[in-house]
Design a protein around this motif. Structure first.
Motif, PDB file in Angstrom:
ATOM      1  N   VAL A  60      38.091  37.742  43.596  1.00  0.00           N
ATOM      2  CA  VAL A  60      36.814  37.960  42.920  1.00  0.00           C
ATOM      3  C   VAL A  60      36.221  36.616  42.495  1.00  0.00           C
ATOM      4  O   VAL A  60      35.038  36.330  42.711  1.00  0.00           O
ATOM      5  CB  VAL A  60      36.999  38.878  41.694  1.00  0.00           C
ATOM      6  CG1 VAL A  60      35.742  38.869  40.838  1.00  0.00           C
ATOM      7  CG2 VAL A  60      37.305  40.293  42.160  1.00  0.00           C
ATOM      8  N   GLY A  61      37.067  35.764  41.914  1.00  0.00           N
ATOM      9  CA  GLY A  61      36.585  34.449  41.470  1.00  0.00           C
ATOM     10  C   GLY A  61      36.048  33.642  42.628  1.00  0.00           C
ATOM     11  O   GLY A  61      34.965  33.046  42.552  1.00  0.00           O
ATOM     12  N   ALA A  62      36.812  33.614  43.721  1.00  0.00           N
ATOM     13  CA  ALA A  62      36.397  32.817  44.866  1.00  0.00           C
ATOM     14  C   ALA A  62      35.095  33.354  45.454  1.00  0.00           C
ATOM     15  O   ALA A  62      34.214  32.591  45.861  1.00  0.00           O
ATOM     16  CB  ALA A  62      37.497  32.817  45.926  1.00  0.00           C
ATOM     17  N   THR A  63      34.969  34.686  45.459  1.00  0.00           N
ATOM     18  CA  THR A  63      33.738  35.275  45.970  1.00  0.00           C
ATOM     19  C   THR A  63      32.555  34.902  45.073  1.00  0.00           C
ATOM     20  O   THR A  63      31.459  34.610  45.547  1.00  0.00           O
ATOM     21  CB  THR A  63      33.888  36.807  46.037  1.00  0.00           C
ATOM     22  OG1 THR A  63      35.059  37.096  46.797  1.00  0.00           O
ATOM     23  CG2 THR A  63      32.690  37.432  46.700  1.00  0.00           C
ATOM     24  N   ALA A  64      32.841  34.875  43.773  1.00  0.00           N
ATOM     25  CA  ALA A  64      31.789  34.488  42.833  1.00  0.00           C
ATOM     26  C   ALA A  64      31.316  33.065  43.110  1.00  0.00           C
ATOM     27  O   ALA A  64      30.164  32.729  42.843  1.00  0.00           O
ATOM     28  CB  ALA A  64      32.305  34.608  41.399  1.00  0.00           C
TER      29      ALA A  64
ATOM     30  N   GLY B 228      33.925  32.144  35.855  1.00  0.00           N
ATOM     31  CA  GLY B 228      34.911  32.604  34.874  1.00  0.00           C
ATOM     32  C   GLY B 228      34.547  33.981  34.364  1.00  0.00           C
ATOM     33  O   GLY B 228      35.399  34.879  34.247  1.00  0.00           O
ATOM     34  N   GLY B 229      33.270  34.176  34.073  1.00  0.00           N
ATOM     35  CA  GLY B 229      32.806  35.475  33.578  1.00  0.00           C
ATOM     36  C   GLY B 229      33.064  36.578  34.587  1.00  0.00           C
ATOM     37  O   GLY B 229      33.477  37.689  34.224  1.00  0.00           O
ATOM     38  N   SER B 230      32.860  36.268  35.855  1.00  0.00           N
ATOM     39  CA  SER B 230      33.091  37.276  36.888  1.00  0.00           C
ATOM     40  C   SER B 230      34.548  37.703  36.896  1.00  0.00           C
ATOM     41  O   SER B 230      34.854  38.903  37.015  1.00  0.00           O
ATOM     42  CB  SER B 230      32.728  36.723  38.270  1.00  0.00           C
ATOM     43  OG  SER B 230      31.428  36.211  38.251  1.00  0.00           O
ATOM     44  N   VAL B 231      35.448  36.730  36.781  1.00  0.00           N
ATOM     45  CA  VAL B 231      36.874  37.065  36.797  1.00  0.00           C
ATOM     46  C   VAL B 231      37.219  37.927  35.590  1.00  0.00           C
ATOM     47  O   VAL B 231      37.918  38.941  35.707  1.00  0.00           O
ATOM     48  CB  VAL B 231      37.717  35.770  36.816  1.00  0.00           C
ATOM     49  CG1 VAL B 231      39.198  36.119  36.706  1.00  0.00           C
ATOM     50  CG2 VAL B 231      37.447  34.976  38.078  1.00  0.00           C
ATOM     51  N   ILE B 232      36.696  37.529  34.442  1.00  0.00           N
ATOM     52  CA  ILE B 232      37.006  38.289  33.225  1.00  0.00           C
ATOM     53  C   ILE B 232      36.486  39.715  33.346  1.00  0.00           C
ATOM     54  O   ILE B 232      37.187  40.687  33.014  1.00  0.00           O
ATOM     55  CB  ILE B 232      36.374  37.578  32.004  1.00  0.00           C
ATOM     56  CG1 ILE B 232      37.097  36.255  31.761  1.00  0.00           C
ATOM     57  CG2 ILE B 232      36.457  38.463  30.771  1.00  0.00           C
ATOM     58  CD1 ILE B 232      36.475  35.404  30.683  1.00  0.00           C
ATOM     59  N   LEU B 233      35.269  39.863  33.864  1.00  0.00           N
ATOM     60  CA  LEU B 233      34.695  41.204  33.999  1.00  0.00           C
ATOM     61  C   LEU B 233      35.488  42.033  34.999  1.00  0.00           C
ATOM     62  O   LEU B 233      35.741  43.217  34.782  1.00  0.00           O
ATOM     63  CB  LEU B 233      33.239  41.109  34.445  1.00  0.00           C
ATOM     64  CG  LEU B 233      32.246  40.716  33.353  1.00  0.00           C
ATOM     65  CD1 LEU B 233      30.844  40.611  33.926  1.00  0.00           C
ATOM     66  CD2 LEU B 233      32.287  41.738  32.219  1.00  0.00           C
TER      67      LEU B 233
ATOM     68  N   ARG C 195      47.324  42.150  40.956  1.00  0.00           N
ATOM     69  CA  ARG C 195      46.210  41.823  40.090  1.00  0.00           C
ATOM     70  C   ARG C 195      45.753  40.371  40.296  1.00  0.00           C
ATOM     71  O   ARG C 195      44.565  40.077  40.381  1.00  0.00           O
ATOM     72  CB  ARG C 195      46.602  42.030  38.632  1.00  0.00           C
ATOM     73  CG  ARG C 195      45.453  41.775  37.653  1.00  0.00           C
ATOM     74  CD  ARG C 195      45.924  41.839  36.228  1.00  0.00           C
ATOM     75  NE  ARG C 195      46.351  43.183  35.842  1.00  0.00           N
ATOM     76  CZ  ARG C 195      45.519  44.130  35.415  1.00  0.00           C
ATOM     77  NH1 ARG C 195      44.230  43.852  35.309  1.00  0.00           N
ATOM     78  NH2 ARG C 195      45.965  45.311  35.073  1.00  0.00           N
ATOM     79  N   MET C 196      46.770  39.511  40.417  1.00  0.00           N
ATOM     80  CA  MET C 196      46.423  38.108  40.565  1.00  0.00           C
ATOM     81  C   MET C 196      45.595  37.899  41.814  1.00  0.00           C
ATOM     82  O   MET C 196      44.566  37.221  41.807  1.00  0.00           O
ATOM     83  CB  MET C 196      47.679  37.246  40.610  1.00  0.00           C
ATOM     84  CG  MET C 196      47.389  35.778  40.710  1.00  0.00           C
ATOM     85  SD  MET C 196      48.702  34.797  40.050  1.00  0.00           S
ATOM     86  CE  MET C 196      50.024  35.268  41.114  1.00  0.00           C
ATOM     87  N   GLY C 197      46.049  38.520  42.906  1.00  0.00           N
ATOM     88  CA  GLY C 197      45.319  38.371  44.161  1.00  0.00           C
ATOM     89  C   GLY C 197      43.901  38.864  44.029  1.00  0.00           C
ATOM     90  O   GLY C 197      42.944  38.203  44.431  1.00  0.00           O
ATOM     91  N   MET C 198      43.746  40.018  43.404  1.00  0.00           N
ATOM     92  CA  MET C 198      42.412  40.570  43.292  1.00  0.00           C
ATOM     93  C   MET C 198      41.505  39.639  42.481  1.00  0.00           C
ATOM     94  O   MET C 198      40.379  39.350  42.873  1.00  0.00           O
ATOM     95  CB  MET C 198      42.461  41.927  42.609  1.00  0.00           C
ATOM     96  CG  MET C 198      41.076  42.501  42.455  1.00  0.00           C
ATOM     97  SD  MET C 198      40.926  43.787  41.220  1.00  0.00           S
ATOM     98  CE  MET C 198      40.782  42.884  39.731  1.00  0.00           C
ATOM     99  N   LEU C 199      42.034  39.155  41.371  1.00  0.00           N
ATOM    100  CA  LEU C 199      41.199  38.324  40.507  1.00  0.00           C
ATOM    101  C   LEU C 199      40.825  37.007  41.196  1.00  0.00           C
ATOM    102  O   LEU C 199      39.698  36.532  41.086  1.00  0.00           O
ATOM    103  CB  LEU C 199      41.909  38.051  39.187  1.00  0.00           C
ATOM    104  CG  LEU C 199      42.089  39.291  38.317  1.00  0.00           C
ATOM    105  CD1 LEU C 199      42.856  38.969  37.058  1.00  0.00           C
ATOM    106  CD2 LEU C 199      40.724  39.895  37.984  1.00  0.00           C
ATOM    107  N   ILE C 200      41.789  36.449  41.902  1.00  0.00           N
ATOM    108  CA  ILE C 200      41.505  35.203  42.605  1.00  0.00           C
ATOM    109  C   ILE C 200      40.382  35.427  43.611  1.00  0.00           C
ATOM    110  O   ILE C 200      39.438  34.633  43.714  1.00  0.00           O
ATOM    111  CB  ILE C 200      42.771  34.680  43.303  1.00  0.00           C
ATOM    112  CG1 ILE C 200      43.712  34.072  42.273  1.00  0.00           C
ATOM    113  CG2 ILE C 200      42.410  33.644  44.352  1.00  0.00           C
ATOM    114  CD1 ILE C 200      45.003  33.559  42.845  1.00  0.00           C
TER     115      ILE C 200
END
Lengths: 368, 759
Positions: A307-311, A170-175, A300-305
């Protein structure tokens, strides 16, 4: 139906990486569990079945696509929260922790779904707000709450490792979405201040683990013993390793949880530095591949998803290997693809499916 | 590998058709792009750190760790905790730990399993299958961990194994704490026993508390207080040589013994109950009506607890599990019996409280009454019935017709309400597993269970404790304690104090819940007087329960096991087969003036409460009073005296002064008390007691007075012999915390003060 571009833009290299990792994992599990006498199918086979199931899930998630899935972000999120509460109420108790929930014949571990839910709900939230400038503290309250709620429920089970993972993802997505530098510093300060509070939530054995990490002498018989044995296993692998099925630490069961949390020590012992670096490199490649897709995402949604999945790959890798090598306290976080565990494997693959979905659609626009 | 992180392939983002967002291309949003690059650098550093660490461990320190792994002789040896001890209320040890010898095998040190198997079979009779099973159960744990083969070795086996020690590689005899019950049959049901932990219990328990091969409580307090008793395990990190011998201890964490318990149980009473019941099947429960502490909880037949720990022979197990009397069942808390006439206590209290009868209400008992299509008989039918009876006599002589009528006037719902108020129909809360709830039948239950409405005739049966009613002995003891303490329903407790293992002060167990029954004290007083009459007045049904020196109040009961028709078909009672005979029940408390013990006895198929259950109660009461420093009788006599010619009730226009039977027991104390302070009264003492009773019976109340002043009395009843009990003349002493003053106390006061002339 299926746009041809979906196929051409499918990340086949990623699939190759996953297959390589899964192979390493299965081979390693064969060795790690070879000295157990088990009933039913051997663990490595089960892991292969889980991987195949994971592939299916990944494909399905990728094909449905993140836009359509994001419609379900909130319902999914709340369903997961309800399941997490249900686990606390009706869950099955194993080794003093309540993590499993029986839904009819199916036994699931809802905590593994928590990070997926957090990724979906956060990216949906940020996407809807669509705010270009970095977020300040007040604006972050809701996203942080959305992350913390499931994490606290997981912590309560108690499952410190998975709870940390939810927070980290979650933190990664927020950052990644952007936070004001000043707010970030403030938040970090606040977090340090909140430490004592979090301490209160930890179970005794978790506290002891942290103590024993900070001061191995304090608990020579519990986690420090695990830590020492794991370090011996890793170190004794040297450059070439002791060879497949030849790890003495492994085969003589000096390692704790050697097929789950400490599976990587088996890799390190039997395959040495070479093997360890290969596995870490494969995982790192998946992470970089993911970040690349994040940069290329179309919204934006795609990017955040992504990033989250990579995290979801990065954090467990860093924490697990760090733990096995004595850099982190002993927290139960499985190493993706290497540690045995069906729920965790499938949920990781679902996350990778999200990445694929985003990647496949980077040139495609919604034709609604 | 495709590290095309900074790949150039950018695509134009065409303005989006997404309904709720504008298009967003990170490649065109420098901030987002920067963030991801930072993330990539961070991840890169993290991976480099990990690899660096591996480099350090595997390459720089590799030789060191390789060396450690090759001689990895560091083993973790488990040190199991010893279990908390259990004492009775007077500090006698009931459950001890003793060294026991178990046979274990360390898989890693075994060279040849087949060879070992055949040798073990020859030497100590352990079959190869047993060995294989142990080996299987060890799968998945480190091979240097000992696996238990046999939990209990006898001396002979020990000697053999010691002799052939060097021919049995991998076999190790271990000394471990073994639970040992000092009075195995007396305390079997209360304390319970242990069993080896099983896989599902192991996985359900928190980490590190139990190990395979541990013993856990399986029954009784051992089970319900497992957490307190178990203790915390320790461990030793030891270095061993190539054959597994410990060379030196590297680290050690001591095991912590479990907490010790002191029970409320009195071993003397357990023994008395055991002796009194003998071969009969039944149960005895005795408790303190002031606070619910259980003195005695005995179920017959009993069993040998120790056999569960040392591993019993299959023959004993066979015997115990196929015994038709089920010795493992704790009848005291889970035996279900119709309460029989002991239930009349509730019917009477309910009738008075609801105002359907007054103490003067006269009901004619012709020996039977017709109701519906059948006739309901009184047990005194052969004598032509009781004639006109009022409450006092009805209780004393257990007149069925009287209570039929009361029950009819109350109806089933009100009866059920009072039965529940007296604690029937639900577990009492005693800290033991497997307690039964019993059954308080009512209209709703009948519909649910049988699908038909309640029949009024069934109310009649209910009112005298027959029918669907089911109670446990402990419920009955608690019920009669309500009369003894004038209205408080207690939660029975078994553990008096917990002695923490750190040596700090003993922690008393918090008292259980106490509720009040909705019956006015004056009504309970009337029931109380009836119960005194049952034992002490001529015509009472339980004169055998008299105890020298103390006034006992009680109520007999017999519970039908089969229908009356079948029963009668056998002609005389002695011809009825044992299994069809009525259960005998007796509930009582004493001393009547200031009760410190309430008791319930059930003798299965004992026929009559008066003839088989009451004598058991008497013996237990004798043991109780015998072991208690006897208070001087002088002070005591006034109590009983006073309660007979109960002026208050007379004044209130209640029952006529009953035949004063009180005299008898008052005088008995005299002969009895002197000889036996602090000495247990044994069964044989009954004789003198009986004499005493017989003689003094006629004695007029006046007798009481002349008695000398009570010497200064000290309070606590337990061991210290110097002290006497506060039992006597409670009102005079204004003893706190016991019952509230009730009508009868005030009267007692003048009497005792007159008598006592205490300073």
């Amino acid at each position: 139906m299926i746009d041809r571009r979906l196929v051409t833009n499918f990340d086949w290299l990623m699939i190759g990486l996953l297959l390589a990792l899964a192979t390493c994992g299965a081979v390693n599990l064969y060795s790690a569990a070879s000295s157990f006498e088990t009933s039913g199918s051997p663990i490595y086979l089960k892991q292969i079945y889980w991987f195949c199931l994971g592939l299916g899930v990944m494909l399905a998630v990728a094909l449905v696509g993140y836009q359509r899935l994001s419609v379900l972000a909130y319902p999914f999120y709340f369903a997961v929260v309800v399941l997490l509460v249900a686990v606390l109420l009706f869950g099955r108790v194993v080794s003093g922790a309540q993590r499993w929930l029986a839904l009819g014949p199916l036994v699931i571990q809802p905590s593994e779904l928590a990070r997926l839910a957090v990724i979906m709900v956060l990216s949906h939230y940020f996407h809807r707000r669509d705010q270009a400038e970095p977020y300040n503290l007040r604006q972050l309250i809701l996203p942080v709450a959305l992350t913390a709620a499931p994490a606290l429920l997981v912590l309560k089970e108690p499952d410190l490792g998975t709870a940390l993972l939810v927070l980290a993802v979650g933190g990664s997505v927020i950052l990644a979405n952007g936070v004001k530098i000043f707010s970030l510093i403030l938040a970090a300060g606040g977090l340090l201040g909140a430490m004592p509070l979090a301490w209160h939530f930890l179970k005794d054995y978790q506290k002891r683990r942290i103590f024993s990490f900070l001061d191995p002498e304090s608990d020579p018989l519990g986690s420090a013993y695990h830590l020492i044995q794991s370090k011996i296993a890793v170190g004794s692998g040297q450059f070439h390793g002791k060879g497949f099925l030849a790890g003495t630490q492994t085969q003589l069961h000096f390692l704790p949880e050697q097929h789950t949390d400490f599976a990587f020590s088996v890799v390190a012992e039997e395959w040495g530095f070479i093997g360890s670096v290969i596995v870490i490199t494969l995982l790192a490649a998946v992470v970089y591949r993911g970040l690349m897709h994040a940069i290329r995402a179309k919204d934006r949604m795609g990017m955040l998803i992504v990033v989250g999945a990579t995290a979801c790959i990065f954090w467990p890798t860093a924490i697990n290997v760090g733990m096995v090598a004595g850099l982190f306290p002993v927290v139960g976080i499985p190493l993706p693809f290497i540690s045995y565990g069906g729920s965790s494997l499938v949920s990781t693959m679902a996350a990778l499916g999200l990445i694929q979905g985003v990647s496949m659609r980077r040139f495609v626009f919604h034709r609604s | 590998m495709g590290f095309s992180l900074f790949g150039r392939r950018r695509h134009r983002a065409i303005s989006s058709s997404l309904p709720r967002s504008r298009s967003f291309d990170p490649s065109e949003a420098p901030a987002a792009r920067r963030t991801i690059i930072v993330a990539a650098i961070f991840a890169g550093l993290a991976f480099l750190t990990l690899i660096g660490r591996l480099w350090q461990l595997q390459l720089l320190q590799g030789d060191y760790y390789r060396g450690l792994s090759e001689n990895n002789r560091i083993r973790l040896v488990d040190v199991p905790p010893s279990r908390g001890l259990i004492f009775d209320t007077k500090g006698r040890l009931l459950a001890d730990n003793r060294p026991g010898f178990s046979l274990t095998v360390i898989p890693e040190d075994v060279d040849d399993w087949d060879e070992l198997g055949s040798r073990l079979e020859k030497l100590v009779g352990i079959s190869p299958e047993e060995l294989a099973r142990a080996r299987e159960s060890a799968a998945g744990q480190p091979p240097f961990k000992p696996v238990r083969l046999r939990a209990h070795l006898d001396r002979e086996q020990l000697a053999v194994l010691e002799t052939f020690r060097y021919e049995l590689p991998g076999i190790k005899v271990q000394v471990e704490h073994r639970r040992s019950y000092v009075y195995p049959r007396e305390t079997a049901h209360v304390i319970g026993y242990l069993g080896e932990i099983n896989q599902s219990e192991l996985s359900a328990s928190p980490k590190g508390v139990y190990r395979m091969g541990d013993y856990v409580g399986r029954y009784g307090l051992e089970k319900s207080r497992e957490r307190v008793l178990h203790g915390r395990r320790g461990a030793r990190q030891v270095e061993v040589d190539a054959v597994g011998r410990e060379l030196k201890v590297l680290q050690e964490v001591d095991a912590v013994q479990g907490h010790n318990l002191t029970l409320t149980i009195d071993l003397d009473l357990q023994r008395a109950a055991q002796a009194a019941l003998g071969d009969e099947v039944g149960a005895v429960v005795a408790l303190d009506p002031r606070n619910g502490q259980v003195y005695c909880l005995y179920s017959s037949p009993s069993f040998d607890q120790n056999s569960f720990v040392t591993g019993m022979s299959s023959k004993y197990w066979e015997a115990i599990s196929s015994d038709p009397f089920h010795p493992l069942k704790d009848r005291a808390i889970s035996g279900l019996y119709p309460p029989g006439s002991t239930y009349k206590i509730i019917t009477a209290a309910a009738g008075l409280a609801e105002g359907v009868v007054t103490p003067q209400t006269v009901i004619n008992c012709p020996g039977e009454i017709p109701f519906g299509r059948r006739t309901y008989k009184c047990w005194a039918l052969k004598k032509g019935g009781h004639g006109n009876v009022e409450l006092h006599r009805a209780i004393r002589e257990s007149c069925d017709v009287y209570f039929y009528r009361v029950g009819m006037r109350l109806g089933v719902e009100r009866l059920a309400k009072y039965a529940r108020a007296f604690g029937l129909g639900r577990p009492t809360g005693i800290p033991l597993g497997s307690e039964s709830s019993g059954l308080v039948p009512d209209n709703e239950w009948k519909k649910r269970r049988f699908g038909e409405p309640w029949q009024d005739g069934e109310t009649l049966s209910l009112a005298i404790g027959q029918g669907f009613n089911l109670t446990t002995p402990i419920q009955l003891a608690r019920m009669v304690a309500v009369i003894a303490n004038r209205g408080r329903l207690l939660t029975p407790s078994l553990v008096k104090t917990v002695h923490p293992n750190d040596g700090s002060d003993p922690v008393p167990e918090p008292p259980g819940v106490i509720t009040r029954v909705p019956v006015p004290p004056k009504d309970l007083e009337l029931v109380h007087q009836g119960l005194v009459a049952v034992v002490n007045e001529p015509g009472g049904t339980a004169s055998v329960a008299r105890v020298a020196g103390h006034t006992v109040a009680g109520k007999t009961g017999s519970a039908q096991v089969v229908g009356l028709h079948l029963y009668k078909s056998y002609g005389t009672e002695s011809q009825v087969p044992w299994k069809y005979r009525d259960h005998a029940l007796f509930v009582a408390y004493a001393p009547a003036e200031d009760p410190t013990i309430a008791i319930a006895v059930v003798v299965e198929h004992g026929l009559h409460g008066g003839s088989s259950a009451a004598p058991v109660a008497r013996k237990v009461l004798e043991a109780y009073f015998g072991a208690t420093p006897r208070p001087e009788k002088p002070s005591e006599s006034p109590g009983p005296l006073a309660d007979y010619p109960d002026p208050a009730s007379v004044a209130a226009g209640l029952k006529p002064p009953p035949t004063l039977p009180g005299g008898k027991r008052r005088s008995t104390p005299v002969p009895e008390a002197q000889p036996a302070p602090g000495k247990p009264v044994t069964g044989s003492n009954a004789a003198p007691a009986a004499q005493g009773q017989a003689k003094p019976k006629p004695a007029p109340p006046a007798q009481a007075k002349p008695k000398p002043a009570p010497p200064a009395q000290a309070k606590p009843k337990p061991a210290p012999p110097a002290q006497a009990k506060p039992k006597p003349a409670p009102s005079a002493q204004g003893q706190p915390g016991l019952f509230k003053p009730k009508p009868f106390k005030p009267e007692a006061a003048p009497a005792s003060s007159a008598t006592g002339g205490r300073p």
